[in-house]
Design a protein around this motif. Sequence first.
Motif, mmCIF file in Angstrom:
data_model
loop_
_atom_site.group_PDB
_atom_site.id
_atom_site.type_symbol
_atom_site.label_atom_id
_atom_site.label_comp_id
_atom_site.label_asym_id
_atom_site.label_seq_id
_atom_site.Cartn_x
_atom_site.Cartn_y
_atom_site.Cartn_z
ATOM 1 N N HIS A 42 0.859 -1.195 0.000
ATOM 2 C CA HIS A 42 0.000 0.000 0.000
ATOM 3 C C HIS A 42 0.891 1.240 0.000
ATOM 4 O O HIS A 42 1.830 1.344 0.788
ATOM 5 N N LEU A 67 -2.342 3.345 6.755
ATOM 6 C CA LEU A 67 -3.690 2.776 6.688
ATOM 7 C C LEU A 67 -4.482 3.075 7.960
ATOM 8 O O LEU A 67 -3.931 3.063 9.066
ATOM 9 N N ILE A 112 -6.935 -1.540 1.005
ATOM 10 C CA ILE A 112 -5.495 -1.797 0.876
ATOM 11 C C ILE A 112 -5.100 -1.862 -0.598
ATOM 12 O O ILE A 112 -5.660 -2.627 -1.370
ATOM 13 N N GLY A 113 -4.138 -1.030 -0.952
ATOM 14 C CA GLY A 113 -3.608 -1.032 -2.310
ATOM 15 C C GLY A 113 -4.463 -0.341 -3.346
ATOM 16 O O GLY A 113 -4.162 -0.418 -4.538
#
Length: 396
Positions: free
Chosen positions: A48, A113, A119-120
């Motif tokens: 991420h 995060l 995520i990502g």
Amino acid sequence: SYFGRHDRPQEAGLIDWSGSASEIARMIRALDFGERYPNPFCAAKVFHGGRALLVREPELVDPGEQAAPGTLLSVDETGWSVACGEGALRLASFVCPRGHAFTPVTAAERLGLVVGDLIGHADTFDRVALGELHAACVPREAYWERRLLRLDPVEAPYRRSAGGNGDGATASLSASVSERRVERLPIEVAVPGEGDERAETLIAGFLLYLSRIQGLDRFDVTFAEDALTSRVASFGELFSPTVPLAVALNPDSSAAEAVTAVRSGLEKVREKGTYLTDLVARTPELAAHPLHLAGHATSVAVGLHADPEASDLPAGTDLALHVDPTGETARLVYDTGAFDAGDVARLRDQLGVLLGALDRDGVGFSELPLIDDAERRRILYDWNQTGVDFDRTATV
């Protein structure tokens, strides 16, 4: 079924959250060799914002309300809960590619995060290109593992000692790129060759200088070049943007033979490309080394850059020679927190003397000069003029 020697999981082990929680958990467990044993295969990773973490200890959990795959459902000291294509996973163990362990909370902070994030989601790199680069790295990974295990860093001459006049070596290594001030000195000495040959001869001359002034036949420096940087830049910290360059010289060789030996080493590391940075975390002996854990290979670097005037020092280094691929421009780049300007100017002058002698017929490597005639006279004669007048009639 057949599984090739160099076959690896797709996308370098990055987790595809669209799969089911049970499938992802099986992959993570299959790629977990434990903390005590080398993992020559691959490690499961979350990615991420350009940063990666190796993950272990998956556990199937109830996702509650359905969320998009990859959604971070919760974070606490016991782990992350992440939504999958079917079900959810709890992850409890996190390690950076260099082998440093993080708690679940600090792991989320490292990747930037918070609960509810996908995520990502902002990572738009070409996944096909990632697979191709990983596939190219796999056959060469054993070579890089050996090189990293045998790393013998050279110290920069004239570098301030820790606790001396300035921040010192330790401070320079720990300072971030944004905190340090970099200066550049031009190298304006004609050397043999044209284009690539001239550029590589300049780099070779610098490495011969380090060998001569330190009295070393074997050592390592950090190597960087624009071609490698551009190839790995879009993949964040997955691949190393620098590699160690081994220098091995025969003190009985001629200067020309020594230059050829260095150029051969340059050709080899450029052919070998790079490696996944998590090679360090996957190799306990590397992860236990403080330099590798910090992401620092050596304090001295050489590089091929289109614009040496704008190129910066690689992470962990404080002295470098940067040369453009045509050999027309070269800069000695240094961290002002680690060197005095006068000492670097002296280093440049000594390097210039050595470079100017490379095209002399028959000169031996160990005979390459480091000071010019004027400096030699000053050291041998002027500084030894210790005689003073005195009253010869005086008695004790």
